[in-house]
Design a protein around this motif. Structure first.
Motif, PDB file in Angstrom:
ATOM      1  N   GLN A   1       0.831  -1.210   0.000  1.00 58.24           N
ATOM      2  CA  GLN A   1       0.000   0.000   0.000  1.00 58.24           C
ATOM      3  C   GLN A   1       0.865   1.258   0.000  1.00 58.24           C
ATOM      4  O   GLN A   1       0.584   2.218  -0.726  1.00 58.24           O
ATOM      5  N   GLU A   2       1.921   1.262   0.804  1.00 62.38           N
ATOM      6  CA  GLU A   2       2.806   2.421   0.842  1.00 62.38           C
ATOM      7  C   GLU A   2       3.480   2.630  -0.508  1.00 62.38           C
ATOM      8  O   GLU A   2       3.578   3.760  -1.008  1.00 62.38           O
ATOM      9  N   LEU A   3       3.975   1.542  -1.101  1.00 68.75           N
ATOM     10  CA  LEU A   3       4.648   1.652  -2.396  1.00 68.75           C
ATOM     11  C   LEU A   3       3.689   2.124  -3.475  1.00 68.75           C
ATOM     12  O   LEU A   3       4.040   2.978  -4.304  1.00 68.75           O
ATOM     13  N   ASN A   4       2.474   1.602  -3.472  1.00 67.31           N
ATOM     14  CA  ASN A   4       1.480   1.980  -4.474  1.00 67.31           C
ATOM     15  C   ASN A   4       1.144   3.465  -4.388  1.00 67.31           C
ATOM     16  O   ASN A   4       1.042   4.159  -5.409  1.00 67.31           O
ATOM     17  N   THR A   5       0.996   3.965  -3.163  1.00 71.81           N
ATOM     18  CA  THR A   5       0.687   5.388  -2.992  1.00 71.81           C
ATOM     19  C   THR A   5       1.863   6.259  -3.415  1.00 71.81           C
ATOM     20  O   THR A   5       1.680   7.330  -4.017  1.00 71.81           O
ATOM     21  N   LEU A   6       3.082   5.808  -3.113  1.00 71.73           N
ATOM     22  CA  LEU A   6       4.254   6.554  -3.573  1.00 71.73           C
ATOM     23  C   LEU A   6       4.281   6.651  -5.099  1.00 71.73           C
ATOM     24  O   LEU A   6       4.643   7.695  -5.656  1.00 71.73           O
ATOM     25  N   ARG A   7       3.920   5.566  -5.779  1.00 69.49           N
ATOM     26  CA  ARG A   7       3.875   5.615  -7.242  1.00 69.49           C
ATOM     27  C   ARG A   7       2.949   6.730  -7.708  1.00 69.49           C
ATOM     28  O   ARG A   7       3.285   7.501  -8.628  1.00 69.49           O
ATOM     29  N   GLN A   8       1.793   6.841  -7.087  1.00 75.72           N
ATOM     30  CA  GLN A   8       0.839   7.880  -7.471  1.00 75.72           C
ATOM     31  C   GLN A   8       1.367   9.274  -7.137  1.00 75.72           C
ATOM     32  O   GLN A   8       1.188  10.222  -7.906  1.00 75.72           O
TER      33      GLN A   8
ATOM     34  N   PHE B   1       4.580  10.257  -6.836  1.00 74.37           N
ATOM     35  CA  PHE B   1       5.705  10.645  -7.685  1.00 74.37           C
ATOM     36  C   PHE B   1       5.268  10.930  -9.113  1.00 74.37           C
ATOM     37  O   PHE B   1       5.869  11.774  -9.796  1.00 74.37           O
ATOM     38  N   ALA B   2       4.221  10.252  -9.589  1.00 78.17           N
ATOM     39  CA  ALA B   2       3.743  10.494 -10.952  1.00 78.17           C
ATOM     40  C   ALA B   2       3.310  11.944 -11.133  1.00 78.17           C
ATOM     41  O   ALA B   2       3.469  12.524 -12.217  1.00 78.17           O
TER      42      ALA B   2
ATOM     43  N   TYR C   1       8.725   8.311 -12.559  1.00 81.10           N
ATOM     44  CA  TYR C   1       8.124   7.006 -12.828  1.00 81.10           C
ATOM     45  C   TYR C   1       9.107   5.888 -12.495  1.00 81.10           C
ATOM     46  O   TYR C   1      10.327   6.091 -12.527  1.00 81.10           O
ATOM     47  N   PRO C   2       8.600   4.679 -12.175  1.00 85.81           N
ATOM     48  CA  PRO C   2       9.497   3.587 -11.789  1.00 85.81           C
ATOM     49  C   PRO C   2      10.319   3.075 -12.970  1.00 85.81           C
ATOM     50  O   PRO C   2       9.761   2.624 -13.973  1.00 85.81           O
ATOM     51  N   VAL C   3      11.620   3.156 -12.827  1.00 82.16           N
ATOM     52  CA  VAL C   3      12.548   2.710 -13.879  1.00 82.16           C
ATOM     53  C   VAL C   3      13.552   1.739 -13.263  1.00 82.16           C
ATOM     54  O   VAL C   3      14.233   2.072 -12.299  1.00 82.16           O
ATOM     55  N   GLY C   4      13.638   0.540 -13.795  1.00 86.52           N
ATOM     56  CA  GLY C   4      14.620  -0.443 -13.360  1.00 86.52           C
ATOM     57  C   GLY C   4      14.173  -1.214 -12.128  1.00 86.52           C
ATOM     58  O   GLY C   4      13.522  -0.671 -11.233  1.00 86.52           O
ATOM     59  N   TYR C   5      14.511  -2.499 -12.094  1.00 84.43           N
ATOM     60  CA  TYR C   5      14.236  -3.353 -10.942  1.00 84.43           C
ATOM     61  C   TYR C   5      15.558  -3.825 -10.362  1.00 84.43           C
ATOM     62  O   TYR C   5      16.447  -4.265 -11.091  1.00 84.43           O
TER      63      TYR C   5
ATOM     64  N   PRO D   1      17.621  -7.174   2.669  1.00 89.55           N
ATOM     65  CA  PRO D   1      16.318  -7.820   2.434  1.00 89.55           C
ATOM     66  C   PRO D   1      15.267  -6.910   1.799  1.00 89.55           C
ATOM     67  O   PRO D   1      14.160  -6.724   2.323  1.00 89.55           O
ATOM     68  N   VAL D   2      15.602  -6.341   0.658  1.00 89.41           N
ATOM     69  CA  VAL D   2      14.679  -5.457  -0.057  1.00 89.41           C
ATOM     70  C   VAL D   2      14.810  -5.705  -1.556  1.00 89.41           C
ATOM     71  O   VAL D   2      15.807  -6.261  -2.032  1.00 89.41           O
ATOM     72  N   HIS D   3      13.786  -5.286  -2.284  1.00 92.99           N
ATOM     73  CA  HIS D   3      13.936  -5.074  -3.722  1.00 92.99           C
ATOM     74  C   HIS D   3      13.415  -3.683  -4.038  1.00 92.99           C
ATOM     75  O   HIS D   3      12.610  -3.122  -3.288  1.00 92.99           O
ATOM     76  N   SER D   4      13.872  -3.135  -5.166  1.00 94.38           N
ATOM     77  CA  SER D   4      13.783  -1.687  -5.334  1.00 94.38           C
ATOM     78  C   SER D   4      13.518  -1.290  -6.775  1.00 94.38           C
ATOM     79  O   SER D   4      13.695  -2.077  -7.716  1.00 94.38           O
ATOM     80  N   THR D   5      13.124  -0.034  -6.928  1.00 85.24           N
ATOM     81  CA  THR D   5      13.101   0.638  -8.214  1.00 85.24           C
ATOM     82  C   THR D   5      13.541   2.073  -7.985  1.00 85.24           C
ATOM     83  O   THR D   5      13.733   2.499  -6.837  1.00 85.24           O
ATOM     84  N   ALA D   6      13.733   2.809  -9.070  1.00 86.44           N
ATOM     85  CA  ALA D   6      14.063   4.234  -8.963  1.00 86.44           C
ATOM     86  C   ALA D   6      12.953   5.036  -9.616  1.00 86.44           C
ATOM     87  O   ALA D   6      12.647   4.832 -10.796  1.00 86.44           O
ATOM     88  N   PHE D   7      12.325   5.906  -8.860  1.00 86.58           N
ATOM     89  CA  PHE D   7      11.363   6.842  -9.436  1.00 86.58           C
ATOM     90  C   PHE D   7      12.147   8.028  -9.979  1.00 86.58           C
ATOM     91  O   PHE D   7      12.877   8.695  -9.230  1.00 86.58           O
ATOM     92  N   ARG D   8      11.988   8.289 -11.280  1.00 88.97           N
ATOM     93  CA  ARG D   8      12.760   9.366 -11.899  1.00 88.97           C
ATOM     94  C   ARG D   8      12.056   9.844 -13.165  1.00 88.97           C
ATOM     95  O   ARG D   8      11.177   9.165 -13.702  1.00 88.97           O
TER      96      ARG D   8
END
Length: 447
Positions: A77-84, A86-87, A92-96, A105-112
């Motif tokens: 939920q936190e990640l989904n709201t961050l996507r909205q 930052f848009a 926007y999410p670029v790269g995994y 213990p994480v996986h990530s993207t870069a909003f840019r």
């Protein structure tokens, strides 16, 4: 109707506000900014050709405002709201990036930003990591962490209302834009008061320091902001003169005539006082300062070659020896722009010279010949993304001893995108499209 504030302008306001806030929270970050500014001025004064090239490519103006930050969230939920959120700012999410194999213990993207003009205006990036709760081995503790995360609200009610408003009407006027920046900033502010008692904090901390950092606080506090330098070796050497203790080694590739990808260094994380929910006092270590030097983006063939050489080089505890070893191993990687272009190891952006615009060029002309004739210029595309090994190295150096555990979990891009609520853009498609479009603008065939 009043004109809406552009996404670029919103991103610029937000990045400046975040930088101001972080400088107030971590004064040594302000010292870091001064150091980087001094180094960049020295480099540009000593290398007029570089200064002229950056200016001609419209890349000089972005240098002083360029920042990347890093945050960590605990739930879908936190990640989904961050996507909205930052848009709204054109990010926007670029790269995994899966950091579990490196012991984080994480996986990530870069909003840019994704477009060239937006990147030149302000290339603000936020490296955003999602905690992988399944990597907490203790089931009871894992369920406790999930419950804590489910109960917290990292966005203000007004911030959520403004996001919904933007989605409904398509933009912000000046007043709403300013309010949005203020409300959004609260999500990333540091809080000394934890949301857990000391025993819970210590149990999560024992599992992994980063888990405690993500789970035990009311928000996803910014854990570093990073200015961009033109000479990271000089910055590393000068850090002690500015009262800053650098990490042991510079992460990434070696110093080269044509800088590659991304090099990073940092100062050690701060040990900060916190108050636990049960009133006990303690200390927490998470936030630090980082400097980066960005070079040319590499094609898939270039990245494969780079990754192989980096793995061969390994790491070390002494920066001078490590850099010498890196330089020796990377001597097999071409270090001039012509070879990088001809071997298709790096991405470039092309533009006609004044002579080229006046004279015109055949669509099927050889690019290297046009460059030699002074009709065409090839500017290296700046690498706008991140390197998993370097990111993990920076994280690990600031997490302290005992943070080197390897996690056996496999990569889970599909799970990350499900939490995100959307697809991640592959960075290579962006670099390829930008190169192809620049060739078309010059009247040349992309391939």
């Amino acid at each position: 109707m009043e004109k809406f504030v552009s996404a670029d302008a919103l991103r610029e306001r937000f990045s400046q506000a975040m930088s101001t806030m972080y400088q107030q929270e971590v004064p040594q970050y302000g010292t870091l900014l001064q150091l980087v500014s001094d180094v960049n001025q020295q480099v540009l004064a000593q290398d007029r050709a570089l200064a002229d090239r950056l200016s001609a490519a419209d890349e000089l103006a972005r240098l002083s405002v360029e920042r990347h930050g890093a945050i960590r969230v605990g739930s879908a939920q936190e990640l989904n709201t961050l996507r909205q959120l930052f848009a709204i700012m054109g990010m926007y999410p670029v790269g995994y990036y899966d950091l579990a194999p490196a012991g984080v213990p994480v996986h990530s993207t870069a909003f840019r930003p994704r477009e060239g003009d937006a990147l030149r205006r302000n290339p603000f990036r936020l490296f955003t990591s999602l905690l992988r709760l399944e990597l907490i081995e203790d089931r009871v503790l894992r369920e406790r962490a999930a419950a804590i995360l489910a109960a917290r609200r990292i966005f203000t009610p007004r911030c959520l209302a403004l996001i919904a408003c933007h989605q409904r009407v398509g933009g912000f006027d000046e007043q709403s834009a300013d309010e949005f920046v203020r409300e959004a900033l609260e999500t990333f502010r540091w809080h000394r008061q934890t949301t857990v008692d000391r025993a819970t904090y210590e149990a999560l901390h024992q599992q992994h320091r980063l888990i405690a950092d993500v789970v035990c606080f009311p928000g996803c506090h910014i854990n570093h902001l990073t200015p961009r330098t033109l000479d990271i070796d000089r910055a590393q050497a000068l850090m002690p003169e500015y009262g800053i203790t650098p990490k042991a080694i510079i992460e990434g590739p070696p110093r080269r005539q044509v800088p590659l990808l991304l090099r990073q260094t940092s100062f050690k994380a701060l040990e900060e006082p916190v108050i636990f929910q049960d009133g006990a006092a303690g200390r927490h270590t998470a936030r630090f300062g980082e400097i980066e030097q960005r070079g040319v983006a590499l094609t898939p063939a270039g990245r494969e070659r780079y990754d192989r050489l980096l793995a061969q080089a390994g790491s070390g505890g002494d920066n001078q020896q490590h850099q010498q070893r890196l330089a020796h191993i990377f001597s097999d990687f071409p270090d001039n722009e012509r070879d990088l272009r001809q071997q298709r190891l790096a991405w470039f952006e092309y533009r006609l010279t004044e002579k080229g615009r006046r004279q015109g060029v055949p669509a099927d002309a050889d690019r290297e010949t046009l460059i030699e004739q002074g009709l065409l210029i090839a500017d290296p595309q700046i690498y706008e993304d991140f390197l998993p090994v370097s990111a993990a190295g920076i994280f690990q150096s600031n997490l302290g001893d005992g943070a080197q555990e390897q996690f056996a979990a496999g990569s889970s891009r599909a799970d990350f995108e499900a939490a995100l609520g959307g697809e991640i853009t592959d960075e290579m498609t962006l670099y390829a499209a930008r190169q192809a479009e620049s060739l078309r603008r010059c009247g040349l065939h992309p391939e």
